[in-house]
Design an enzyme around this catalytic site. Structure first.
Site, PDB file in Angstrom:
ATOM      1  N   HIS A  64      16.820   3.221  42.400  1.00 22.98           N
ATOM      2  CA  HIS A  64      15.593   3.068  41.890  1.00 22.98           C
ATOM      3  C   HIS A  64      14.445   3.992  42.745  1.00 22.98           C
ATOM      4  CE1 HIS A  64      12.487   0.260  39.655  1.00 22.98           C
ATOM      5  NE2 HIS A  64      12.048   1.447  40.080  1.00 22.98           N
ATOM      6  N   HIS A  66      11.281   6.924  42.988  1.00 19.47           N
ATOM      7  CA  HIS A  66      10.299   7.866  42.308  1.00 19.47           C
ATOM      8  C   HIS A  66       9.992   8.696  43.240  1.00 19.47           C
ATOM      9  CE1 HIS A  66       8.752   4.469  39.541  1.00 19.47           C
ATOM     10  NE2 HIS A  66       9.336   3.898  40.544  1.00 19.47           N
ATOM     11  N   ARG A  68       8.622  11.686  42.378  1.00 17.56           N
ATOM     12  CA  ARG A  68       7.438  12.009  41.904  1.00 17.56           C
ATOM     13  C   ARG A  68       7.282  13.653  41.589  1.00 17.56           C
ATOM     14  NH1 ARG A  68       5.072   7.293  41.219  1.00 17.56           N
ATOM     15  NH2 ARG A  68       4.529   6.222  43.205  1.00 17.56           N
ATOM     16  N   ASN A 101       8.809   8.128  35.122  1.00 19.36           N
ATOM     17  CA  ASN A 101       7.440   8.279  34.757  1.00 19.36           C
ATOM     18  C   ASN A 101       6.548   9.155  35.162  1.00 19.36           C
ATOM     19  OD1 ASN A 101       7.893   7.072  37.326  1.00 19.36           O
ATOM     20  ND2 ASN A 101       6.063   5.593  36.872  1.00 19.36           N
ATOM     21  N   LYS A 147      14.975   4.599  31.186  1.00 17.96           N
ATOM     22  CA  LYS A 147      14.166   3.881  31.874  1.00 17.96           C
ATOM     23  C   LYS A 147      13.064   3.185  30.634  1.00 17.96           C
ATOM     24  CE  LYS A 147      12.006   1.581  35.330  1.00 17.96           C
ATOM     25  NZ  LYS A 147      11.450   1.937  36.232  1.00 17.96           N
ATOM     26  N   HIS A 180      11.548  -2.024  33.510  1.00 15.60           N
ATOM     27  CA  HIS A 180      10.587  -2.744  34.069  1.00 15.60           C
ATOM     28  C   HIS A 180      10.130  -3.834  33.348  1.00 15.60           C
ATOM     29  CE1 HIS A 180       6.743  -2.400  36.934  1.00 15.60           C
ATOM     30  NE2 HIS A 180       6.576  -3.298  36.002  1.00 15.60           N
ATOM     31  N   HIS A 227      13.822  -4.216  40.076  1.00 17.87           N
ATOM     32  CA  HIS A 227      13.187  -4.940  40.803  1.00 17.87           C
ATOM     33  C   HIS A 227      12.741  -6.349  40.521  1.00 17.87           C
ATOM     34  CE1 HIS A 227      10.086  -3.250  38.142  1.00 17.87           C
ATOM     35  NE2 HIS A 227       9.936  -2.154  38.774  1.00 17.87           N
ATOM     36  N   ASP A 302      13.134   0.827  44.979  1.00 19.85           N
ATOM     37  CA  ASP A 302      11.774   1.216  44.183  1.00 19.85           C
ATOM     38  C   ASP A 302      10.814   2.081  45.113  1.00 19.85           C
ATOM     39  OD1 ASP A 302       9.715   1.495  42.049  1.00 19.85           O
ATOM     40  OD2 ASP A 302       8.988  -0.749  42.337  1.00 19.85           O
ATOM     41  N   GLY A 317       2.482   0.497  45.073  1.00 16.63           N
ATOM     42  CA  GLY A 317       3.714   1.093  45.442  1.00 16.63           C
ATOM     43  C   GLY A 317       4.008   1.220  46.928  1.00 16.63           C
TER      44      GLY A 317
HETATM   45 ZN   LIG Z   1       9.820   1.895  39.862  1.00 16.13          ZN
END
Ligand SMILES: [Zn+2]
Length: 427
Positions: A64, A66, A68, A101, A147, A180, A227, A302, A317
């Site tokens: 998990h 990100h 980006r 995302n 996800k 999530h 998470h 995360d 975050g």
């Molecule tokens: Zn996340």
């Protein structure tokens, strides 16, 4: 398996730790095939002999993260595949699961392929890409995880209109979906509360988990709860599992290290804002026990990089890839056996990703992927802001010494020095 005898190899010697136990042994790994060729009492002069206090683990897997990056590239000031790779190498992470995302999300075959190409071009570490589960979406591939966002994010329930959770999830029977879990109705009801924690109460997670488990059971979906932050959510997961449902979950370093009471141990305690938020000391203690006993399947960060300015302005975050391995050293120093930590950080995530990753991860057996994490438990390490390789440029663990650090990360037979992400060459 036939091996090309002239292919470049490394002969390594050290204390090997797997979930099944520890042995002092040698490994011969191939830089070309990226696999472990031989293991045992092998002849020859090792390229490196790691001594007492240095341990060699099957490479850590963080399912998990990100990164980006996306084809539009609008978030590269926070992170991209290259900077995320450098942070992962410093943390001893060889494979990540990258969240979808993005502003330019991978939600159909074409957008997924573009993002896949980008990851293949720019990443040093291995990357499994999640597809974004959206209203009206179908599983456009059968070899990727999905996800699904309940709480506000790209592709979340706000864009589902009047479709029910069951309608949106129905095409994904038989697939693995990471959720999530925060109930949007409860979040909306609490949106005027004073603090981030009050706006995202424990109840929002618990109710979302209840809905997810019920729906996934009906649709035969492997639900993975991202998470996990609440003891009550854990109880629901354990109940479903005891009834035979396939459900897995993860816990983050921040939910294990910090809670509503101790957050100011970090001098920028108000940057410890994330979704779901920090919970009570009781939740934290229960999550920790659950990680030890296996009720929580794995550690996952995360890793959610924003710049210092963005965090100071209230972004949610925390960047955690750089400190993945060092954080495990802390858990080990608190008495959790390394075999257990390797199981939660490598072996079990490898199992969860077995249908999505290329090759066998999570152990140090002949034929497995030669992706390894080497940690030195003799050196303590206090991460300085200048050492953070993630473009976020800060860490919630600044100024607290870790009792050990990653010194080398091997990615498919290629050796990288952890602190600098520089290649280690054959002498
Ligand atoms: Zn996340």
């Amino acid at each position: 398996m036939m091996e090309n005898t002239s292919a470049p190899t490394w002969l390594l010697e050290g204390d090997l730790i797997e979930s099944t136990g520890r042995t002092r042994s040698r490994l011969r790994i191939c830089r070309e095939s990226g696999t472990i060729l031989e293991r045992g009492d092998l002849p020859g002069d090792p390229d490196v002999i790691w001594g007492e206090g240095v341990i060699v683990c099957p490479g850590f897997i963080d399912i998990h993260v990100h990164c980006r990056d996306d084809p539009g590239g609008s978030q590269r000031h926070k992170e991209d595949y290259f900077s995320a790779s450098e942070a992962a190498i410093q943390g001893g992470v060889v494979l990540v699961g990258d969240m979808p995302n993005n502003p330019d999300p991978p939600c159909d075959l074409e957008s997924y392929r573009s993002k896949r190409n980008l990851a293949d071009e720019r990443s040093i570490i291995d990357v499994v890409l999640y597809g974004l589960l959206i209203r009206g979406g179908t599983p456009f591939r059968n070899d990727i995880p999905w996800k699904c966002y309940f709480g506000p994010s790209v592709g979340d329930v706000d864009s589902w209109g009047d479709a029910t959770v069951e309608e949106v999830l129905a095409p994904f029977g038989g697939q693995m979906v990471m959720f999530h879990a925060e109930d949007p109705t409860i979040l909306a009801r609490c949106s005027e509360e004073a603090t981030h924690e009050q706006r995202r109460p424990a109840e929002a997670e618990v109710e979302a988990i209840r809905t997810i488990l019920k729906t996934c059971r009906k649709l035969d979906i492997h639900a993975h709860i991202a998470h996990l932050s609440t003891a009550d959510g854990l109880a629901l997961i354990e109940q479903a599992r005891s009834e035979g449902q396939t459900v897995t979950t993860e816990v983050t370093p921040h939910h294990l290290a910090f809670d509503s009471e101790n957050r100011n141990q970090f001098e920028c305690g108000d940057w410890l804002q994330m979704n779901p938020p920090l919970r009570t000391p009781r939740d934290r203690a229960i999550l920790r026990e659950a990680l030890i006993c296996g009720a929580i399947d794995c550690l996952a960060t995360d890793h959610a990089p924003h710049t210092i300015e963005e965090n100071a302005a209230g972004s949610s975050g925390v960047p955690l890839l750089d400190t993945f391995g060092a954080f495990l050293c802390r858990l080990a120093s608190e008495g959790i056996p390394w075999e257990v930590l390797v199981e939660r950080a490598s072996t079990t995530p490898a199992k969860i990703f077995s249908k999505f990753s290329d090759g066998q991860y999570g152990d140090l057996q002949v034929g497995s992927v030669a992706s390894l994490t080497v940690l030195d438990l003799n050196q303590s390490w206090t991460i300085e802001r200048s050492q953070v390789r993630s473009r976020a440029g800060w860490s919630p663990f600044e100024k607290t010494p870790f009792p050990g650090k990653v010194i080398e990360t091997v990615i498919r037979g290629v050796r990288w020095e952890a602190a600098t992400s520089s290649l280690i060459q054959q002498a």
